[in-house]
Design a protein around this motif. Structure first.
Motif, PDB file in Angstrom:
ATOM      1  N   ALA A  14      14.780  -0.742 -21.982  1.00  0.00           N
ATOM      2  CA  ALA A  14      15.230   0.332 -20.956  1.00  0.00           C
ATOM      3  C   ALA A  14      14.674   0.086 -19.901  1.00  0.00           C
ATOM      4  O   ALA A  14      15.225  -0.277 -19.046  1.00  0.00           O
ATOM      5  CB  ALA A  14      14.900   1.829 -21.466  1.00  0.00           C
ATOM      6  N   THR A  15      13.127  -0.776 -20.056  1.00  0.00           N
ATOM      7  CA  THR A  15      12.478  -0.377 -19.136  1.00  0.00           C
ATOM      8  C   THR A  15      12.903  -2.161 -18.551  1.00  0.00           C
ATOM      9  O   THR A  15      12.869  -2.819 -17.429  1.00  0.00           O
ATOM     10  CB  THR A  15      10.867  -0.715 -19.121  1.00  0.00           C
ATOM     11  OG1 THR A  15      10.751   0.597 -18.845  1.00  0.00           O
ATOM     12  CG2 THR A  15      10.129  -1.154 -17.644  1.00  0.00           C
ATOM     13  N   GLU A  17      15.470  -3.806 -18.366  1.00  0.00           N
ATOM     14  CA  GLU A  17      16.610  -3.721 -17.801  1.00  0.00           C
ATOM     15  C   GLU A  17      16.991  -4.187 -16.462  1.00  0.00           C
ATOM     16  O   GLU A  17      17.004  -4.554 -15.882  1.00  0.00           O
ATOM     17  CB  GLU A  17      17.981  -3.013 -18.569  1.00  0.00           C
ATOM     18  CG  GLU A  17      18.123  -2.381 -19.371  1.00  0.00           C
ATOM     19  CD  GLU A  17      19.344  -1.594 -19.903  1.00  0.00           C
ATOM     20  OE1 GLU A  17      19.598  -1.180 -18.970  1.00  0.00           O
ATOM     21  OE2 GLU A  17      19.375  -0.867 -21.068  1.00  0.00           O
ATOM     22  N   THR A  18      15.412  -3.353 -16.161  1.00  0.00           N
ATOM     23  CA  THR A  18      15.018  -3.357 -14.503  1.00  0.00           C
ATOM     24  C   THR A  18      14.366  -4.612 -14.487  1.00  0.00           C
ATOM     25  O   THR A  18      14.127  -4.535 -12.765  1.00  0.00           O
ATOM     26  CB  THR A  18      14.788  -1.829 -13.861  1.00  0.00           C
ATOM     27  OG1 THR A  18      13.234  -1.404 -14.724  1.00  0.00           O
ATOM     28  CG2 THR A  18      15.828  -0.879 -14.794  1.00  0.00           C
ATOM     29  N   LEU A  19      13.062  -4.999 -15.506  1.00  0.00           N
ATOM     30  CA  LEU A  19      12.462  -6.109 -14.838  1.00  0.00           C
ATOM     31  C   LEU A  19      12.423  -7.146 -15.097  1.00  0.00           C
ATOM     32  O   LEU A  19      11.958  -8.280 -15.778  1.00  0.00           O
ATOM     33  CB  LEU A  19      11.070  -5.393 -14.844  1.00  0.00           C
ATOM     34  CG  LEU A  19      10.222  -4.232 -14.422  1.00  0.00           C
ATOM     35  CD1 LEU A  19       8.749  -4.386 -14.889  1.00  0.00           C
ATOM     36  CD2 LEU A  19      10.122  -4.190 -13.100  1.00  0.00           C
ATOM     37  N   GLN A  20      14.428  -7.356 -15.765  1.00  0.00           N
ATOM     38  CA  GLN A  20      14.810  -8.354 -16.643  1.00  0.00           C
ATOM     39  C   GLN A  20      14.387 -10.088 -15.893  1.00  0.00           C
ATOM     40  O   GLN A  20      13.448 -11.223 -16.309  1.00  0.00           O
ATOM     41  CB  GLN A  20      16.478  -8.385 -16.852  1.00  0.00           C
ATOM     42  CG  GLN A  20      16.948  -9.428 -17.674  1.00  0.00           C
ATOM     43  CD  GLN A  20      18.360  -9.330 -17.485  1.00  0.00           C
ATOM     44  OE1 GLN A  20      19.083  -8.748 -16.996  1.00  0.00           O
ATOM     45  NE2 GLN A  20      18.792  -9.760 -18.782  1.00  0.00           N
ATOM     46  N   ASP A  21      14.290  -9.936 -14.454  1.00  0.00           N
ATOM     47  CA  ASP A  21      14.401 -10.977 -13.464  1.00  0.00           C
ATOM     48  C   ASP A  21      13.227 -11.478 -13.816  1.00  0.00           C
ATOM     49  O   ASP A  21      12.987 -12.752 -14.230  1.00  0.00           O
ATOM     50  CB  ASP A  21      14.544 -11.023 -12.434  1.00  0.00           C
ATOM     51  CG  ASP A  21      16.646 -11.380 -12.100  1.00  0.00           C
ATOM     52  OD1 ASP A  21      17.284 -11.645 -13.209  1.00  0.00           O
ATOM     53  OD2 ASP A  21      16.898 -10.452 -10.876  1.00  0.00           O
ATOM     54  N   LEU A  55      19.199  -8.729 -23.618  1.00  0.00           N
ATOM     55  CA  LEU A  55      18.934  -8.793 -22.541  1.00  0.00           C
ATOM     56  C   LEU A  55      17.721  -9.767 -22.503  1.00  0.00           C
ATOM     57  O   LEU A  55      17.147 -10.388 -20.886  1.00  0.00           O
ATOM     58  CB  LEU A  55      17.450  -7.540 -22.193  1.00  0.00           C
ATOM     59  CG  LEU A  55      18.448  -6.163 -22.076  1.00  0.00           C
ATOM     60  CD1 LEU A  55      17.471  -5.157 -22.022  1.00  0.00           C
ATOM     61  CD2 LEU A  55      19.392  -6.520 -20.633  1.00  0.00           C
ATOM     62  N   LYS A 257       5.700   1.504 -14.726  1.00  0.00           N
ATOM     63  CA  LYS A 257       5.541   0.436 -14.987  1.00  0.00           C
ATOM     64  C   LYS A 257       5.854   0.021 -13.413  1.00  0.00           C
ATOM     65  O   LYS A 257       6.459  -1.335 -13.283  1.00  0.00           O
ATOM     66  CB  LYS A 257       7.604   0.272 -15.996  1.00  0.00           C
ATOM     67  CG  LYS A 257       7.071   0.873 -17.413  1.00  0.00           C
ATOM     68  CD  LYS A 257       5.743   0.015 -17.980  1.00  0.00           C
ATOM     69  CE  LYS A 257       5.644   1.019 -19.370  1.00  0.00           C
ATOM     70  NZ  LYS A 257       4.481   0.483 -20.158  1.00  0.00           N
ATOM     71  N   ALA A 258       6.067   0.719 -12.470  1.00  0.00           N
ATOM     72  CA  ALA A 258       6.466   0.655 -11.238  1.00  0.00           C
ATOM     73  C   ALA A 258       5.152  -0.317 -10.526  1.00  0.00           C
ATOM     74  O   ALA A 258       4.987  -1.102  -9.675  1.00  0.00           O
ATOM     75  CB  ALA A 258       7.015   1.980 -10.236  1.00  0.00           C
TER      76      ALA A 258
END
Length: 274
Positions: A14-15, A17-21, A55, A257-258
């Motif tokens: 799930a995380t 998805e936000t840090l894929q790049d 992903l 994770k931020a």
């Protein structure tokens, strides 16, 4: 600065998805952490794994997972519990094979009690029994890992002795068994239980070290803070890492994770990693 070691990170799908790049742009090392959940392993884990693979389309970095550990001890003196441990770790290797992961983190069996009591008996019988229990638990897992091209890395949890976990890994005489260091766990052992500082853990592991969890802490508890929030001497840790040729995966394992991107920026500003 491009010759600095490249940082990876540990996170759930799930995380990701936000840090894929962040991961895909430089094919950073990734440790997927969903599969330490035994309920997931007993259920529909392939749905999560399929999302992970989606992903990671085009990813060419080094992929690993954190293996199951909740309530597990690979040195259990109970034969039935050892059989359960074997089954759970085999499930982890199955996930690795499905994902194409080449590394799985497992937990050290050594405790603070171990440090004071393993030699409390004739002929080191307590120490030898623990080793035998570990081999009974993990022999089939090691064989399966060898067949799948997976290396298990034994992470320090309560370990005070810098060498004993390395000796356990060596005792399997297998490419499927190596060593991990968690910097926060080592710093806790140093601050609260009199262990050596983190850079000593790195030097003593030497080229057995193939994985490191990077987290900051205060030497009192297992904080998993962003790098720079605690009291670990990062310059010393990275000087020790520079001496190695094993190229361990440098995995930021943070509770929040931020803090991953700020931790990368912090270490980059110090000229230690990118």
């Amino acid at each position: 600065m491009t010759d600095l070691p490249l940082l990876g990170a540990a996170m759930s799908t799930a995380t990701l998805e936000t840090l894929q790049d962040f991961i895909l742009s430089e094919n950073r090392d990734l440790e997927v952490q969903d599969f330490c959940n035994c309920d997931l392993l007993n259920g529909d884990w392939k749905t999560v794994a399929d999302q992970t693979r989606k992903l990671l389309a085009g990813y060419t970095g080094r992929l690993g997972i954190h293996g199951p550990f909740w309530g597990l001890n690979i040195a259990s003196p109970d034969r039935e519990m050892r059989a359960l441990n074997t089954r759970k770790h085999l499930q982890g290797i199955e996930v690795c094979e499905y994902l194409g992961a080449t590394q799985m983190v497992i937990h050290s069996p050594y405790t603070t009690w171990s440090y004071n009591n393993l030699d409390n008996g004739p002929d080191r019988e307590n120490y030898q029994q623990l080793i035998e229990n570990c081999h009974d638990t993990m022999k089939d897992v090691v064989k399966r890992a060898e067949d799948c091209g997976v290396t298990m890395v034994i992470e320090n949890i309560e370990d005070i002795d810098t060498d004993i976990r390395c000796a356990l890994a060596d005792s399997f005489d297998s490419t499927a068994m190596a060593v991990s260091i968690d910097t926060g766990h080592a710093h806790y052992a140093h601050g609260s239980n009199g262990a050596a500082p983190v850079d000593y853990f790195v030097r003593r592991a030497a080229n057995r070290l193939q994985h490191i969890h990077l987290q900051d802490a205060d030497g009192y508890a297992d904080r998993h803070w962003a790098i720079g929030e605690g009291t670990i001497r990062w310059q010393a840790v990275f000087r020790a890492l520079e001496e190695l040729t094993s190229q361990p995966r440098l995995i930021l394992e943070l509770r929040d994770k931020a803090g991953i991107l700020p931790s990368v920026a912090y270490l980059n500003a110090l000229g230690l990693a990118r």
